[in-house]
Every structure is written in structure tokens, then in C-alpha cells.
Design an enzyme around this catalytic site. Structure first.
Site, short mmCIF file in Angstrom:
data_model
loop_
_atom_site.label_atom_id
_atom_site.label_comp_id
_atom_site.label_asym_id
_atom_site.label_seq_id
_atom_site.Cartn_x
_atom_site.Cartn_y
_atom_site.Cartn_z
N ASP A 1 35.73 24.03 -80.54
CA ASP A 1 35.59 24.00 -79.09
C ASP A 1 36.87 24.46 -78.41
O ASP A 1 37.99 24.08 -78.83
CB ASP A 1 35.31 22.57 -78.62
CG ASP A 1 33.83 22.26 -78.51
OD1 ASP A 1 33.01 23.18 -78.67
OD2 ASP A 1 33.50 21.09 -78.26
N GLU B 1 22.32 21.08 -74.31
CA GLU B 1 22.60 19.65 -74.37
C GLU B 1 21.99 18.91 -73.19
O GLU B 1 22.14 19.31 -72.04
CB GLU B 1 24.10 19.38 -74.39
CG GLU B 1 24.42 17.88 -74.44
CD GLU B 1 25.87 17.55 -74.67
OE1 GLU B 1 26.20 16.34 -74.72
OE2 GLU B 1 26.68 18.48 -74.81
#
Length: 285
Positions: free
Chosen positions: A101, A200
């Protein structure tokens, strides 16, 4: 599969992965509509060793801010943290593709800033890809990185780095306008060149429609079983935390096992029954 060797400097048994070929960006991109992609988060070498044989993708998520460091959100996570943990996960794996990330503040300013920091991540960790959050606003950056040889995983829907703007971690897409925005975001970053797309915390119908319409594989987390793959935070999945998001299924109870082991250890130390004969050294006769 792993074999075990003894590290002479520490006397620890270290798993040595069986040599093999690590999965590649094209291999995962080609899984669209095929066998589901299995993904989990990993932050340490040892967890990477244990998860790697079962996963196609290991994501060094900025969720390490909460899971490892006890931070209130992912916002305070630094580039140094991501590089250090990313390198550890690469050292502990041989099969799964490892992605890292990009933390908050490391890519939003400009495509050039994103390239500098993404290239640092790949150089210092040995990972194969980076992940960044955001939809249409990040499409230019995704295209800039992809054109310069940096594979990108997109992330739309509930984007934890934007928790302050979103006002919390609730599921997204409950009204028509927000649903349309999420689908537009998904299409924008997919068309810009991301090779995987994380969806998500979105309403299931949004995840199904996004999976149907974008060219790259989708990875669901709180989305739909019809996504092209799934990911969870490993520590949530293993039952290490009492409270987890609704979309988590606990596949283990490591918190309970660790507590029981610590309790047994404390009892033996208190009773002076540990260490015993098998754990102490005496002069050889």
C-alpha cells in the site's frame, strides 16, 4: 511446502521455501473470470511464510497502522513503515505476488510524487506492485505509473485513508448517487491501467456490476462472492481481535489459543515447574 533448517546463530528452525516461480502481474490479471484470486494481508516475515503457500496475493496493507502499531486509523502510517514491512514480507514469501500500500500523503499531490514514492517502495522492498486508494481523481496517477512500469492495484468504495472525509467506516453506495460514483470510480481506474481493483465495503449489487463491467479482476472485501477474488486482514480472519467488521468471518481463534498458552506458561513459572529438565543445561558427565 517448506523444509526446515537450523539457524546456527539463533538455534531456531527456519522454514526454507521450496524453490518455485512467483506469480506475476500478467498471471493475476489473466485470472479475470477464472479461478478466484486468494489474497490476505501480511506485515511480517513469519506470517508471510505461513500464508504464502495458500495465497496468490499478499498485500502489505497500511492497515498495519492499527494491527501492528495500535494507531487509530491508517492516516498516520509512513512510507518508512510500509517499506520496512514490505521488505520483510518479500523475504518470507516465494509464491504469492507481493503488493504494498502507498500510505496517505505519498501519492495524492501529483503523478510525479506518486512515481517517486512508488519507485522507492519497489526498490526497497522487492515487491511487484503498489496499491493506492481513489477513483476518478487518481486515474491520471494510475495511468502515469502504469506507463512507467509500475503495476498498480486500485481501491474504491470504502477507502480507509479518506475516513475523515467519509465520516466513518460505514458501507458505501446506499443511495443511487453514491452507487453511480463508485461505479464511475471503478471504471476510471480500471481504464487507466490498474491490473487489479479492490472493492471494499460496498453494496453487493455495486460489486457485481463493477466486476461485470471492468476489464481487470476485482478483489472483494465486504463486497460480493462474485468478485474475481477476496481479501481479508489476516489478523481479523484468524480471530486475533474481539471486534471485527461485519464482513469478516473468523476462520480461527488465535486470541483464545494465545491466551490459554500464556496462562499455562504463567502457571508453570509461578509453580517453578518451568524450565524443566528438558529446557536447562548441565555440564556433560
Amino acid at each position: 511446502m517448506s523444509t526446515y533448517t537450523i539457524d546456527s546463530s539463533t538455534s531456531r528452525a527456519n522454514p526454507q521455501p521450496t524453490p518455485g516461480k512467483r506469480l506475476t502481474v500478467p498471471a493475476l490479471r489473466d485470472r479475470k473470470g477464472g479461478a478466484p484470486i486468494v489474497a490476505l494481508t501480511a506485515y511480517t516475515m513469519r506470517f508471510a511464510q505461513l500464508l504464502d503457500p495458500h495465497c496468490d496475493l499478499l498485500l502489505v496493507g497500511d492497515s498495519l497502522g492499527q494491527v501492528i502499531y495500535g494507531l487509530p486509523s491508517t492516516v498516520p502510517v509512513t512510507l518508512d513503515m510500509m517499506c520496512n514491512h514490505g521488505a520483510a514480507v518479500v523475504r518470507g514469501s516465494w509464491h504469492a505476488l507481493v503488493a504494498v500500500d502507498m500510505p496517505f500523503g505519498s501519492y495524492e499531490e501529483s503523478p510525479e510524487q506518486a512515481f517517486r514514492n512508488a519507485s522507492r517502495i519497489l526498490k526497497e522492498t522487492g515487491a511487484a506492485a503498489v496499491k493506492l486508494e481513489g477513483g476518478e481523481a487518481m486515474a491520471e496517477t494510475v495511468a502515469f505509473l502504469s506507463a512507467r512500469g509500475i503495476p498498480v492495484i486500485g481501491h474504491v468504495g470504502l477507502t480507509p485513508q479518506a475516513v475523515n472525509a467519509l465520516g466513518g467506516y460505514r458501507a458505501r453506495g446506499r443511495d443511487d448517487a453514491e452507487a453511480a460514483k463508485i461505479l464511475a470510480d471503478a471504471r476510471a481506474v480500471a481504464e487507466a491501467g490498474c491490473f487489479l481493483l479492490v472493492l471494499e465495503g460496498v453494496m453487493e449489487e455495486i460489486a457485481v456490476e463493477a466486476t461485470r463491467t471492468v476489464a481487470c479482476p476485482t478483489i472483494g472485501i465486504g463486497a460480493s462472492a462474485q468478485c474475481d477474488g477476496q481479501i481479508l486482514v489476516t489478523e481479523d480472519m484468524l480471530g486475533l481481535f474481539e471486534r471485527t467488521p461485519r464482513f469478516v468471518r473468523k476462520f480461527g481463534d488465535l486470541a483464545g489459543e494465545i491466551s490459554q498458552a500464556a496462562e499455562a506458561y504463567a502457571a508453570e513459572v509461578t509453580a517453578r515447574s518451568f524450565p524443566g529438565e528438558g529446557q536447562i543445561y548441565r555440564p556433560k558427565a
